[in-house]
Design an enzyme around this catalytic site. Structure first.
Site, PDB file in Angstrom:
ATOM      1  N   GLU A   1       0.828  -1.207   0.000  1.00  0.00           N
ATOM      2  CA  GLU A   1       0.000   0.000   0.000  1.00  0.00           C
ATOM      3  C   GLU A   1       0.858   1.252   0.000  1.00  0.00           C
ATOM      4  OE1 GLU A   1      -2.399   3.331   1.833  1.00  0.00           O
ATOM      5  OE2 GLU A   1      -0.475   2.471   2.405  1.00  0.00           O
ATOM      6  N   GLU A   2       1.942   1.217   0.770  1.00  0.00           N
ATOM      7  CA  GLU A   2       2.768   2.411   0.950  1.00  0.00           C
ATOM      8  C   GLU A   2       3.534   2.813  -0.307  1.00  0.00           C
ATOM      9  OE1 GLU A   2       2.586   4.352   3.357  1.00  0.00           O
ATOM     10  OE2 GLU A   2       1.907   3.249   5.128  1.00  0.00           O
TER      11      GLU A   2
END
Length: 353
Positions: A209-210
């Protein structure tokens, strides 16, 4: 929070999962979810999906990303000092002097992030904000050859992984973003009463996600849900220097924040608020005027479109080694999602209008 759930939280917070290197935490997730899920799968991307009622054609996806921001070894100089790049967004000022672990092939290697001491800085250097390339990791190696016996270029790095309990059921840890969201979705799945469930629920521990919401993109395409709820963290604005007129009012310990805005399906928003009110679950509202930087962004536009929502855990000091969240907010979020899933009928429509 019951003992086993708290042990699960402790385990995921204290094991490494920098973006692209999530395997240690995903192993814990699979083992924990096996006790209550009907099925646990892992896809080629590394997303772990714990499912209840998998044969139902109406599917709800719950997403909490397991990856944390970290670093990656980029260069080892002749003296054995290690230079690194960020995995995810860091403010270099908050990591100076941090204890770190480099997760090498032979196990973790402890080190510290160093920089030139203030006593030796020139007047011009004192005025400059340091950049990541101005910092290094010292593992105590005598030279490059010795350092390379322990670490290599490409090894992932985390700040020291720990958690500390604070007053009023708050905790501090460097990896609450978004392992508390991961905890919430798995706890919600566990808390669902299967006798009240008439749809399929997929709790997905998403990866990467990051670095671009990548795990949510592939897993939502594979699951093809009608509804998708992402659980992430949001900025708690109840500490000094944060302008509430610009950033809204979100308080630690006052319940999860339910997002409102173009990334959020209005009918799903109303259903979540109705569920919270009926079960006396505390919550807050958070204005999201743009597409959010969360898994909800990828889920919403998967395939032909998904009814998406975002539930956020208030977080002080996000993307630092000392993030603070409330266990009470996490418990409330898990209850809210569990009760909502129990209320959904297979013919429920989320088409606007």
């Amino acid at each position: 929070m019951n003992k086993k759930s708290k042990e699960f939280l402790n385990a995921i917070l204290t094991h490494p999962s920098p973006s692209g290197f999530e395997e240690p935490v995903q192993k814990i997730v699979r083992e924990y979810a096996a006790d209550f899920a009907d099925r646990v799968d892992t896809d080629v991307h590394g997303n772990v999906m714990a499912v209840r009622n998998p044969d139902s054609p109406f599917r709800i996806m719950l997403a909490g990303h397991c990856d944390q921001i970290g670093f990656i070894v980029n260069y080892i100089d002749p003296d054995g000092f290690i230079y690194f790049l960020g995995l995810g967004g860091w403010d270099p000022q908050v990591i100076i002097g941090s204890h770190v672990n480099i997760w090498g092939a032979n196990g973790p290697v402890h080190g510290i992030i160093g920089k030139k001491p203030i006593h030796l800085l020139t007047e011009d250097e004192r005025k400059k904000v340091p950049k990541i390339q101005d910092l290094w990791i010292d593992i105590g190696a005598a030279n490059k050859e010795e350092a390379e016996k322990a670490v290599r270029v490409g090894d992932p790095i985390t700040v020291a992984l720990e958690w500390n309990e604070l007053m009023n059921e708050n905790i501090a840890s460097p990896a609450t973003d978004d392992k508390v969201g991961l905890w919430v979705i798995m706890e919600a799945l566990r808390r669902i009463n299967p006798k009240k469930l008439s749809c399929g629920v997929y709790a997905v521990s998403t990866v990467q996600e990051e670095v671009g919401l990548r795990g949510a993109k592939t897993s939502s395409f594979g699951i093809d849900p009608a509804v998708g709820i992402a659980v992430d963290v949001t900025h708690a604005t109840d500490c000094p220097t944060i302008d509430k007129k610009a950033n809204g009012e979100v308080k630690l310990g006052s319940g999860p924040a339910i997002g409102v805005g173009p990334n959020i399906n209005r009918k799903l928003l109303d259903a979540l608020c109705k569920t919270a009110n009926e079960h006396e679950i505390p919550y807050q509202l958070s204005a999201e005027p743009r597409i959010t930087g969360t898994d909800a962004a990828s889920i919403q536009v998967s395939r032909a479109g998904v009814a998406a929502a975002l539930i956020s855990i208030p977080n002080r000091y996000m993307h630092t080694p000392v993030e603070i969240v409330s266990l009470k907010d996490m418990e409330a979020a898990a209850d809210l999602i569990a009760r909502y899933c129990e209320s959904v009928e297979p013919d429920t429509s989320y088409i606007p209008g």
